[in-house]
Motif scaffolding. Structure first.
Motif, PDB file in Angstrom:
ATOM      1  N   ASP A 229      19.762  44.627  19.139  1.00 29.48           N
ATOM      2  CA  ASP A 229      19.073  45.501  18.432  1.00 29.48           C
ATOM      3  C   ASP A 229      19.507  46.978  18.642  1.00 29.48           C
ATOM      4  N   GLU A 230      20.051  47.281  19.711  1.00 25.18           N
ATOM      5  CA  GLU A 230      20.589  48.743  20.007  1.00 25.18           C
ATOM      6  C   GLU A 230      21.897  48.907  19.439  1.00 25.18           C
ATOM      7  N   HIS A 231      22.814  47.978  19.398  1.00 28.44           N
ATOM      8  CA  HIS A 231      23.831  47.874  18.992  1.00 28.44           C
ATOM      9  C   HIS A 231      24.432  46.768  17.967  1.00 28.44           C
ATOM     10  N   PRO A 232      23.926  46.553  16.902  1.00 31.93           N
ATOM     11  CA  PRO A 232      24.010  45.634  15.981  1.00 31.93           C
ATOM     12  C   PRO A 232      25.363  45.474  15.361  1.00 31.93           C
ATOM     13  N   THR A 251      36.160  44.039  14.626  1.00 29.71           N
ATOM     14  CA  THR A 251      36.780  45.195  14.157  1.00 29.71           C
ATOM     15  C   THR A 251      36.095  46.347  14.756  1.00 29.71           C
ATOM     16  N   ASP A 252      34.980  46.210  15.382  1.00 27.69           N
ATOM     17  CA  ASP A 252      34.182  47.371  15.921  1.00 27.69           C
ATOM     18  C   ASP A 252      34.660  47.755  17.007  1.00 27.69           C
ATOM     19  N   PRO A 253      34.882  49.252  17.025  1.00 25.59           N
ATOM     20  CA  PRO A 253      35.286  49.947  18.370  1.00 25.59           C
ATOM     21  C   PRO A 253      34.790  49.810  19.605  1.00 25.59           C
ATOM     22  N   GLY A 254      33.249  49.882  19.457  1.00 22.26           N
ATOM     23  CA  GLY A 254      32.415  49.702  20.469  1.00 22.26           C
ATOM     24  C   GLY A 254      32.460  48.518  21.311  1.00 22.26           C
ATOM     25  N   HIS A 258      34.201  47.499  24.948  1.00 25.04           N
ATOM     26  CA  HIS A 258      33.343  46.906  26.107  1.00 25.04           C
ATOM     27  C   HIS A 258      34.384  45.663  26.597  1.00 25.04           C
ATOM     28  N   PHE A 259      35.128  45.145  25.490  1.00 26.82           N
ATOM     29  CA  PHE A 259      35.953  43.950  25.991  1.00 26.82           C
ATOM     30  C   PHE A 259      37.016  44.336  26.756  1.00 26.82           C
ATOM     31  N   VAL A 260      37.640  45.524  26.635  1.00 28.34           N
ATOM     32  CA  VAL A 260      38.740  46.060  27.349  1.00 28.34           C
ATOM     33  C   VAL A 260      38.361  46.312  28.703  1.00 28.34           C
ATOM     34  N   GLU A 261      37.205  46.923  28.938  1.00 31.77           N
ATOM     35  CA  GLU A 261      36.516  47.325  30.364  1.00 31.77           C
ATOM     36  C   GLU A 261      36.127  46.005  30.961  1.00 31.77           C
TER      37      GLU A 261
END
Length: 262
Positions: A229-232, A251-254, A258-261
């Motif tokens: 809900d917060e980051h659809p 393709t979403d930068p967010g 997250h995956f990189v971290e």
């Protein structure tokens, strides 16, 4: 660096002619089938260190017929001592630095083989997923001529030797590759034997589960929980237009950040 101990690797020849417990430049573990050294572990050793000590005891006996006693550092007496894993006694060895710690880059793995006078240290980083102390023991056994060519007892080669000596050395090994494994479909006893074979050849099959390396369908383990809900925009769309909480939007930068971290 770690070297995978596969067939064809030439062993370091070990002198076998000495009859005294300690001579210049070498330490005698077994002389003419008689134990000359004692295996020492910490007063409160880790399970990994205890397993490494028992493995050294097992293979030295299998080679020579001599069973080295395992004691804690509080029980250690005089004479040649094989110090397995970090302890108060390893802390007294001048210039010895045993790898330790765990960071997410997995650059902390390693072990030492340090032999001087009547002290032989076999120790490594046992924190987290690491098996450093056991690798130190296995690396020494490999230098003594033992090979594990295939999983199970069938693939094990143990040379017979009534006298076992270790020359003075100061070895520090760290792996070039933090993950050393391959995928297989063994089950039951076959899987257990294969795991041991990998470890005997200095692979680290347990680190994949600890580190969470992506595999078939495992991408969901990297997905953030409860943020649809917060980051659809982080989540891929299903055919009906709703978001799939188990599949990232590639393709979403967010979600990429997250995956990189992670």
């Amino acid at each position: 660096m770690f070297t995978l101990r596969l067939g064809g690797v030439v062993a370091l020849a070990m002198a076998v002619c000495c009859s005294t417990a300690c001579t210049a430049g070498k330490m005698t573990l077994v002389s003419e089938g008689k134990p000359k050294a004692t295996i020492v572990i910490a007063a409160q050793p880790s399970e990994k260190a205890k397993a490494a000590a028992e493995e050294l005891q097992h293979y030295i006996e299998k080679m020579s017929g001599a069973r080295l006693e395992i004691v804690t550092e509080e029980q250690a007496g005089d004479g040649p001592l094989v110090l397995i894993g970090p302890s108060g006694l390893t802390g007294q060895v001048e210039g010895l630095e045993i790898p330790s710690g765990v960071t997410k880059n997995l650059e902390d793995e390693g072990f030492v083989i340090h032999c001087r006078g009547d002290r032989l240290v076999l120790a490594g980083n046992d924190e987290g997923p690491y098996l450093g102390t056991r690798y130190a023991v296995l690396a020494l056994l490999h230098r003594l001529g033992i090979r594990w060519f295939m999983p199970g007892q069938f693939g094990e080669v143990v040379p017979q030797r009534k006298t076992i000596e270790v020359p003075d050395m100061a070895v520090v090994e760290r792996p070039d590759f933090p993950i050393r494994d391959f995928w297989e479909h063994g089950r039951g006893n076959m899987a257990a034997e294969l795991r041991e074979w990998k470890i005997h050849n200095l692979m680290n099959p347990d680190i994949v589960r600890w580190y969470g390396v992506p595999g078939d369908g495992s991408v969901r383990r990297y997905m953030p929980k409860g943020q649809v809900d917060e980051h659809p925009e982080w989540y891929a769309r299903k055919a009906d237009g709703t978001r799939n909480p188990h599949m990232p939007c590639m393709t979403d930068p967010g979600i990429i950040a997250h995956f990189v971290e992670r």
